[in-house]
Design a protein around this motif. Structure first.
Motif, short mmCIF file in Angstrom:
data_model
loop_
_atom_site.label_atom_id
_atom_site.label_comp_id
_atom_site.label_asym_id
_atom_site.label_seq_id
_atom_site.Cartn_x
_atom_site.Cartn_y
_atom_site.Cartn_z
N LYS A 178 1.98 10.14 1.47
CA LYS A 178 0.94 11.04 0.95
C LYS A 178 -0.35 10.95 1.75
N GLY A 179 -0.40 10.03 2.71
CA GLY A 179 -1.63 9.84 3.47
C GLY A 179 -2.63 8.94 2.79
N GLU A 180 -2.16 8.14 1.81
CA GLU A 180 -3.02 7.20 1.12
C GLU A 180 -2.79 5.79 1.66
N VAL A 181 -3.82 4.93 1.53
CA VAL A 181 -3.75 3.58 2.08
C VAL A 181 -3.86 2.55 0.96
N TRP A 182 -2.97 1.59 1.01
CA TRP A 182 -2.94 0.48 0.06
C TRP A 182 -3.20 -0.81 0.84
N THR A 183 -4.01 -1.72 0.28
CA THR A 183 -4.30 -2.98 0.94
C THR A 183 -4.18 -4.13 -0.06
N TRP A 184 -3.97 -5.34 0.48
CA TRP A 184 -3.87 -6.53 -0.35
C TRP A 184 -4.02 -7.76 0.52
N GLY A 185 -4.25 -8.92 -0.13
CA GLY A 185 -4.44 -10.18 0.59
C GLY A 185 -5.89 -10.60 0.61
N GLN A 186 -6.29 -11.26 1.67
CA GLN A 186 -7.65 -11.78 1.79
C GLN A 186 -8.66 -10.65 1.90
N GLY A 187 -9.77 -10.79 1.17
CA GLY A 187 -10.79 -9.73 1.20
C GLY A 187 -12.18 -10.23 1.49
N VAL A 188 -12.33 -11.45 1.98
CA VAL A 188 -13.64 -12.09 2.10
C VAL A 188 -14.61 -11.33 3.00
N THR A 201 -4.00 -9.72 -4.94
CA THR A 201 -2.66 -10.27 -4.86
C THR A 201 -1.58 -9.20 -5.00
N MET A 202 -1.99 -7.99 -5.33
CA MET A 202 -1.07 -6.86 -5.42
C MET A 202 -1.64 -5.69 -4.63
N PRO A 203 -0.78 -4.81 -4.08
CA PRO A 203 -1.30 -3.65 -3.36
C PRO A 203 -2.22 -2.81 -4.24
N LYS A 204 -3.35 -2.42 -3.67
CA LYS A 204 -4.33 -1.60 -4.38
C LYS A 204 -4.73 -0.43 -3.49
N LYS A 205 -4.71 0.77 -4.05
CA LYS A 205 -5.03 1.96 -3.27
C LYS A 205 -6.53 2.05 -3.00
N ILE A 206 -6.89 2.39 -1.78
CA ILE A 206 -8.29 2.60 -1.43
C ILE A 206 -8.71 3.96 -1.95
N GLU A 207 -9.71 3.99 -2.80
CA GLU A 207 -10.17 5.24 -3.39
C GLU A 207 -11.15 5.95 -2.46
N GLY A 208 -11.17 7.26 -2.55
CA GLY A 208 -12.16 8.05 -1.82
C GLY A 208 -11.74 8.46 -0.43
N ILE A 209 -10.53 8.11 0.01
CA ILE A 209 -10.04 8.55 1.31
C ILE A 209 -8.66 9.16 1.12
N SER A 210 -8.31 10.10 1.97
CA SER A 210 -7.01 10.74 1.89
C SER A 210 -6.66 11.32 3.25
N LEU A 225 -7.21 6.28 10.84
CA LEU A 225 -7.35 7.56 11.55
C LEU A 225 -6.86 8.66 10.63
N ASP A 226 -7.72 9.65 10.36
CA ASP A 226 -7.29 10.72 9.46
C ASP A 226 -6.68 11.88 10.24
N GLN A 227 -6.19 12.87 9.52
CA GLN A 227 -5.49 13.98 10.14
C GLN A 227 -6.41 14.91 10.92
N ASN A 228 -7.72 14.72 10.77
CA ASN A 228 -8.70 15.50 11.53
C ASN A 228 -9.16 14.80 12.79
N GLY A 229 -8.58 13.62 13.07
CA GLY A 229 -8.96 12.88 14.27
C GLY A 229 -10.22 12.05 14.12
#
Length: 290
Positions: A178-188, A201-210, A225-229
């Motif tokens: 869908k073009g969405e990004v999920w991140t997890w792990g260290q966030g310091v 500790t679990m995948p979490k979707k980054i809000e506000g980007i697509s 990198l988004d679809q608009n370059g």
């Protein structure tokens, strides 16, 4: 790769057998002090065919490496491990010792791998993600075990299919169809992009980007990198990783949310490909004239 007779060559430091070569098979220097402290595994000084690979053996299609391990995906889309097994990094069920011969990981139909520091992720043809190795910051995306010596499934929302992965030092990112990004792990350093410096500790979707098309990860920063370059960066920025060349970044500089690299946009450059090193970013782009 269409040639079924592809042969895999390796060279360099052979500590823990990560090259898949016995010392009597290559031109080896075992007199250097660092090699004496590493069980005289030696230095392979010229490209040498790795044991177990080639015609009539394991037909290697892709190779993935980190500091202490080597993984080979063969033509049957199976995964083979070489090198360290410490902290479960080989995914073969072992958590100490080493692999000097290719050893199969219990994965099938694998499309790609991504390697962090002592942990690994795999992506299969169905868009499913599996993880193994060290889990001290939650970088395996689930479970309470400090170490997982065999692949475990990473869970996403039921309607998510993953198409690419990127591992940082102790964190991971996944890009969905869908073009969405999920991140997890260290966030310091804010490298998860969730507006804070907390671990996940679990995948979490980054809000506000697509409409993201590519992802990359350095040690402690993430590049999108988004679809608009257009390129976005977040996480550690003290070495200029954020790309804010006309603004001062302190020695503790970081960003916890995706930050548009405006210099590229202002100069009318459309980026087509991105990559990230430990503390730097790379991009390929073309000029636009509209």
């Amino acid at each position: 790769m269409e040639d079924c007779n592809i042969i895999r060559f390796t060279w360099g430091q052979n500590v823990q057998g990560k090259l898949g070569i016995r010392n009597d098979e290559g031109e080896v220097d075992i007199h250097r002090s660092e090699e004496r402290s590493a069980q005289n595994r030696g230095i392979i000084k010229k490209p040498t065919q790795a044991s177990g690979f080639g015609p009539g053996k394991i037909e290697a299609a892709e190779v993935f490496c980190n500091y202490s391990s080597t993984f080979v995906v063969d033509r049957m889309k199976r995964v083979w491990a070489l090198g360290s097994t410490e902290r479960g990094v080989s995914g073969t069920g072992r958590s100490n010792g080493e692999l000097t011969e290719p050893t199969q990981v219990s994965l099938v139909n694998i499309r790609s791998l991504s390697l962090g520091a002592s942990f690994c992720l795999s992506l299969d043809e169905q868009g499913r993600v599996f993880a193994w190795g060290l889990n001290n910051y939650g970088q395996l995306g689930g479970g309470s075990a400090f170490i997982e010596a065999e692949p475990v499934r990473v869970s996403f929302a039921a309607d998510e299919t993953i198409r690419s992965l990127a591992c940082g030092e102790y964190f991971a990112a996944a890009l969905s169809t869908k073009g969405e990004v999920w991140t997890w792990g260290q966030g310091v350093s804010g490298q998860l992009g969730h507006g804070n410096k907390s671990d996940a500790t679990m995948p979490k979707k980054i809000e506000g980007i697509s409409k993201i098309d590519q992802i990359a990860a350095g040690d402690s920063h993430t590049v999108l990198l988004d679809q608009n370059g257009q390129v976005y960066v977040f996480g550690e920025g003290k070495d200029g990783q954020i790309g804010r060349g006309d603004e001062f970044e302190s020695s503790a500089g970081y960003r916890t949310r995706p930050n548009l690299v405006e210099i590229l946009s202002r100069n009318k450059i459309k980026i087509t490909s991105i990559a990230a090193g430990g503390n730097h970013c790379l991009a390929i782009g073309v000029p636009t004239y509209n």
